[in-house]
Scaffold this motif. Structure first.
Motif, PDB file in Angstrom:
ATOM      1  N   VAL A   1     -22.746 -12.399  19.854  1.00  0.00           N
ATOM      2  CA  VAL A   1     -22.461 -12.689  21.258  1.00  0.00           C
ATOM      3  C   VAL A   1     -21.725 -11.522  21.919  1.00  0.00           C
ATOM      4  O   VAL A   1     -22.015 -11.154  23.061  1.00  0.00           O
ATOM      5  CB  VAL A   1     -21.650 -14.006  21.379  1.00  0.00           C
ATOM      6  N   LEU A   2     -20.785 -10.902  21.199  1.00  0.00           N
ATOM      7  CA  LEU A   2     -20.028  -9.779  21.769  1.00  0.00           C
ATOM      8  C   LEU A   2     -20.932  -8.609  22.138  1.00  0.00           C
ATOM      9  O   LEU A   2     -20.852  -8.069  23.239  1.00  0.00           O
ATOM     10  CB  LEU A   2     -18.949  -9.315  20.782  1.00  0.00           C
ATOM     11  N   ILE A   3     -21.799  -8.193  21.212  1.00  0.00           N
ATOM     12  CA  ILE A   3     -22.670  -7.038  21.501  1.00  0.00           C
ATOM     13  C   ILE A   3     -23.715  -7.409  22.544  1.00  0.00           C
ATOM     14  O   ILE A   3     -24.075  -6.591  23.390  1.00  0.00           O
ATOM     15  CB  ILE A   3     -23.324  -6.484  20.213  1.00  0.00           C
ATOM     16  N   PHE A   4     -24.179  -8.647  22.520  1.00  0.00           N
ATOM     17  CA  PHE A   4     -25.160  -9.113  23.497  1.00  0.00           C
ATOM     18  C   PHE A   4     -24.552  -9.120  24.901  1.00  0.00           C
ATOM     19  O   PHE A   4     -25.212  -8.772  25.881  1.00  0.00           O
ATOM     20  CB  PHE A   4     -25.641 -10.507  23.097  1.00  0.00           C
ATOM     21  N   MET A   5     -23.263  -9.493  24.991  1.00  0.00           N
ATOM     22  CA  MET A   5     -22.552  -9.459  26.270  1.00  0.00           C
ATOM     23  C   MET A   5     -22.390  -8.022  26.759  1.00  0.00           C
ATOM     24  O   MET A   5     -22.503  -7.753  27.959  1.00  0.00           O
ATOM     25  CB  MET A   5     -21.183 -10.122  26.137  1.00  0.00           C
ATOM     26  N   MET A   6     -22.102  -7.092  25.845  1.00  0.00           N
ATOM     27  CA  MET A   6     -21.897  -5.694  26.222  1.00  0.00           C
ATOM     28  C   MET A   6     -23.137  -5.113  26.907  1.00  0.00           C
ATOM     29  O   MET A   6     -23.033  -4.302  27.815  1.00  0.00           O
ATOM     30  CB  MET A   6     -21.544  -4.850  24.995  1.00  0.00           C
ATOM     31  N   PHE A   7     -24.303  -5.555  26.455  1.00  0.00           N
ATOM     32  CA  PHE A   7     -25.556  -5.071  27.051  1.00  0.00           C
ATOM     33  C   PHE A   7     -26.092  -6.023  28.116  1.00  0.00           C
ATOM     34  O   PHE A   7     -27.221  -5.880  28.559  1.00  0.00           O
ATOM     35  CB  PHE A   7     -26.607  -4.862  25.956  1.00  0.00           C
ATOM     36  N   GLN A   8     -25.260  -6.994  28.507  1.00  0.00           N
ATOM     37  CA  GLN A   8     -25.586  -7.968  29.560  1.00  0.00           C
ATOM     38  C   GLN A   8     -26.913  -8.686  29.299  1.00  0.00           C
ATOM     39  O   GLN A   8     -27.633  -9.043  30.227  1.00  0.00           O
ATOM     40  CB  GLN A   8     -25.610  -7.275  30.923  1.00  0.00           C
ATOM     41  N   GLY A   9     -27.222  -8.882  28.037  1.00  0.00           N
ATOM     42  CA  GLY A   9     -28.431  -9.597  27.678  1.00  0.00           C
ATOM     43  C   GLY A   9     -29.702  -8.777  27.770  1.00  0.00           C
ATOM     44  O   GLY A   9     -30.804  -9.329  27.711  1.00  0.00           O
ATOM     45  N   ASP A  10     -29.570  -7.453  27.906  1.00  0.00           N
ATOM     46  CA  ASP A  10     -30.748  -6.590  28.019  1.00  0.00           C
ATOM     47  C   ASP A  10     -31.366  -6.369  26.635  1.00  0.00           C
ATOM     48  O   ASP A  10     -30.863  -5.597  25.827  1.00  0.00           O
ATOM     49  CB  ASP A  10     -30.351  -5.249  28.631  1.00  0.00           C
ATOM     50  N   THR A  11     -32.470  -7.053  26.370  1.00  0.00           N
ATOM     51  CA  THR A  11     -33.101  -6.962  25.052  1.00  0.00           C
ATOM     52  C   THR A  11     -33.865  -5.660  24.859  1.00  0.00           C
ATOM     53  O   THR A  11     -34.280  -5.349  23.744  1.00  0.00           O
ATOM     54  CB  THR A  11     -34.062  -8.155  24.824  1.00  0.00           C
TER      55      THR A  11
END
Length: 198
Positions: A91-101
């Protein structure tokens, strides 16, 4: 309940259970305080999982000696915490990239989540070693065997947590631990503005 238990233990002069109950209470409330400070909505399922883990590891494990009474208790606590920290790392890293897959491909996010969970597990083993050396405790039980066993269980739990994150991104899964991720994303949309759903 924990407050009553701590108060009763103090009245009976049982300082160790009183201390453990007090720490359990503080750690159970901490996520709510931190989430308000960080302005993050923590889903009830996250809070329930944290409270169950803290209660299991500190209150039952230490105050009621579950670590000695049940051989599998340490394995269960290490495994569940590693899964949890794998999900938190995801969740932390996913938040850092604002959900940009596209900027953060599923394998990279999962690798970070696994590494995060393993780092926390390793730091805990350092903490156990320090407590044993400084205060004469027996947190490591059988020494090297206990430490390596804990790290192996941590690795398995970290794989489950990180793998759940990978499955969530790769296949938009919504079951098991993936449901926890989805609930967090749904309750905190401002952190995932670039999330593209299939």
């Amino acid at each position: 309940m924990l407050l009553c238990f701590a108060g009763g233990a103090v009245l009976l002069g049982r300082w160790h259970p009183a201390f453990v109950a007090s720490v359990t209470l503080v750690l159970s409330i901490a996520p709510l305080v931190l989430s308000r400070w960080a302005q993050v909505v923590v889903p009830p399922s996250f809070i329930a999982a944290i409270v169950l883990f803290v209660g299991g590891t500190l209150f039952l494990g230490e105050a009621f000696d579950f670590y000695e009474r049940f051989w599998w208790w340490d394995i269960a606590m290490h495994g569940s915490s590693a899964v949890g920290f794998g999900l938190v790392g995801f969740v932390l890293i996913f938040m850092m990239f604002q959900g940009d897959t596209y900027a953060a491909p599923p394998w990279a996010v999962a690798l970070f989540a696994f590494s995060f969970a393993m780092a926390v597990g390793a730091l805990w083993e350092v903490f156990e070693f320090a407590m044993d050396q400084l205060f004469g405790l027996n947190m490591q039980k059988s020494g090297l065997l206990d430490t390596m066993g804990d790290l192996i269980v941590d690795a398995i739990g970290a794989l489950v947590g990180a793998g759940s994150g990978w499955l969530y991104l790769r296949f938009q899964g919504r079951r098991g631990p993936m449901a926890l991720i989805e609930e967090f994303v749904r309750k905190n949309p401002r952190f995932f503005t670039r999330l593209r759903r299939k």
